[in-house]
Design an enzyme around this catalytic site. Sequence first.
Site, mmCIF file in Angstrom:
data_model
loop_
_atom_site.group_PDB
_atom_site.id
_atom_site.type_symbol
_atom_site.label_atom_id
_atom_site.label_comp_id
_atom_site.label_asym_id
_atom_site.label_seq_id
_atom_site.Cartn_x
_atom_site.Cartn_y
_atom_site.Cartn_z
ATOM 1 N N ARG A 1 0.812 -1.228 0.000
ATOM 2 C CA ARG A 1 0.000 0.000 0.000
ATOM 3 C C ARG A 1 0.842 1.274 0.000
ATOM 4 O O ARG A 1 0.370 2.339 -0.377
ATOM 5 C CB ARG A 1 -0.924 -0.011 1.213
ATOM 6 N N LYS B 1 3.310 -19.229 6.415
ATOM 7 C CA LYS B 1 2.553 -19.684 7.578
ATOM 8 C C LYS B 1 2.147 -18.452 8.395
ATOM 9 O O LYS B 1 2.755 -17.392 8.231
ATOM 10 C CB LYS B 1 3.396 -20.655 8.395
ATOM 11 N N LYS C 1 16.033 -25.599 5.836
ATOM 12 C CA LYS C 1 17.319 -25.589 6.535
ATOM 13 C C LYS C 1 18.156 -26.786 6.100
ATOM 14 O O LYS C 1 17.671 -27.909 5.987
ATOM 15 C CB LYS C 1 17.098 -25.617 8.052
ATOM 16 N N HIS D 1 6.374 -26.160 12.114
ATOM 17 C CA HIS D 1 7.799 -26.455 12.024
ATOM 18 C C HIS D 1 8.173 -27.812 12.628
ATOM 19 O O HIS D 1 8.798 -28.653 11.990
ATOM 20 C CB HIS D 1 8.613 -25.373 12.739
ATOM 21 N N LYS E 1 9.874 -19.448 24.631
ATOM 22 C CA LYS E 1 10.543 -18.149 24.617
ATOM 23 C C LYS E 1 11.302 -17.944 25.927
ATOM 24 O O LYS E 1 10.930 -18.474 26.974
ATOM 25 C CB LYS E 1 9.513 -17.035 24.448
#
Length: 512
Positions: free
Chosen positions: A62, A169, A203, A261, A361
């Site tokens: 945009r 994804k 990978k 994954h 995390k």
Amino acid sequence: MLMSQASTLQDLLRFHRKTPPCTAVIFGANGDLTRRKLMPALYRLAWEGRLAPGFAIIGLSRTPLSNEAFRQLMRDSVAKFLEDSPFDEDLWNSFAQGLFYMPGDVGDHSTFQRLADCLREVEQSRQTGGNTLFYLSTQPSQYAEIVEGIGAAGMAKEDGGWKRVIIEKPFGHDLTSAKELNARLQKVLDERQIYRIDHYLGKETVQNILAFRFGNGIFEPLWNRRYIEHVQITAAESIGVEGRGGYYQEAGALRDMIQNHLLQVVATIAMEPSATFSPDAVRDERAKLLRSIHVMKPEEVAANTVAGQYGPGRVGGGQVVGFREEKGVRPDSQTETYAAVRFMIENWRWANVPFYIRTGKYLPKRVTEVAIHYRSAPLAVFRNEFGDNSQAMPNLLILRIQPEEGISLKFVSKHPGAGMTLRPVSMDFNYGSAFGERSPSAYETLLLDAIIGDATLYTRQDMVEASWTAVQPILDYWSTQKFPFPNYPAGAWGPAAADEMLSRYGHAWRRP
């Protein structure tokens, strides 16, 4: 025999041939993914001479930009984010001649007709033969709308070259939405035109699992329930949500990492050998494995899964806030930043072998690895040397995906000196030092394959739906629970309940 040799030669040539001419249309061209990953990957392919001379890129977003402004923005991004490669100004100037930009809103139907006109102009000037690769680097809510716009403007028809669409994804938010998205896409495109990207499959070390298993005669005979006791897959991140609290609050660790994954990694580890290394044959075996994962009943979820959320803690010598204090996150958020799951595969090879997956995390270190725990020797011959620990050191095969890519085999050996004293040792293979050359990034590999038309490393509709089927009972059960979050401090290896889950089955998490 001659046909077999010809097939082998064809498979080998797959890895070396150049790409056909084409135009890549990137929706969301002003976004972070384009700047950090896509454009550096395409530049690197040009640097290696893998792209056809007339290769072209049309960026669409945009933001109002001229062609020159877009080229300068992309130049700055490539120079900043290019890894392990030199930036060549002369090459960039040549590469940039094929870069074009078109501002537009995908919610406006006229955008797609203008894009079709732009494509025709670029095809004529760059001689791309009508081959077009559409890359959807946008919000997931726009995927179906963009594909329908492409179809309405006649750009999906393969009457003058191939047309392929790469979709990032997450592919759906749950099983129902994934099926709905598939249905809308397949009203416009054939399945062979849809490339659902999962960068983990690009990978090098994930691909190397296939070479390791099926290219060697040593390990495959031991790759089954008779010799393997359990498998652990860890995808640990040492960072938090990094300013993406709003997105992560809607996703969570299970959706963000395990559904896509890590279940693809499971499929790569556990799949049966394919008859040939062709896209359909390899993906058939991956899909078959994913469909073999036991779908938990509601009463099984609590005993086989753990949800966690980080609170305040110390990471890297500094204090960090908890997830609920991150920008864009609700103060009472029930989103998991850590997930651990015990999956069982119901087939002949893997019956009764648990696959433990964890991701999170703000864990102590960044590491992604597969640890294959072999069964102990059937007779504790050296019990007098070890006492009760005579069988405490089973063989361990570790496939390191990141950051240090390689393979380690751990076993016991006699310590020098008198007596039969054993200690653990390891044989290590390091991907970088062994070959002495740079490994391509995942996006280089996957973009190259999409342009060539090789879908081996892309997920298929049935694979996506099978992985959602495996995690849907967990999502449903967790949505009914109120967890005592936060339940682990930032910088720890997750909640204590994850250790307790494994201990119930006589196992313990490996500390990478």
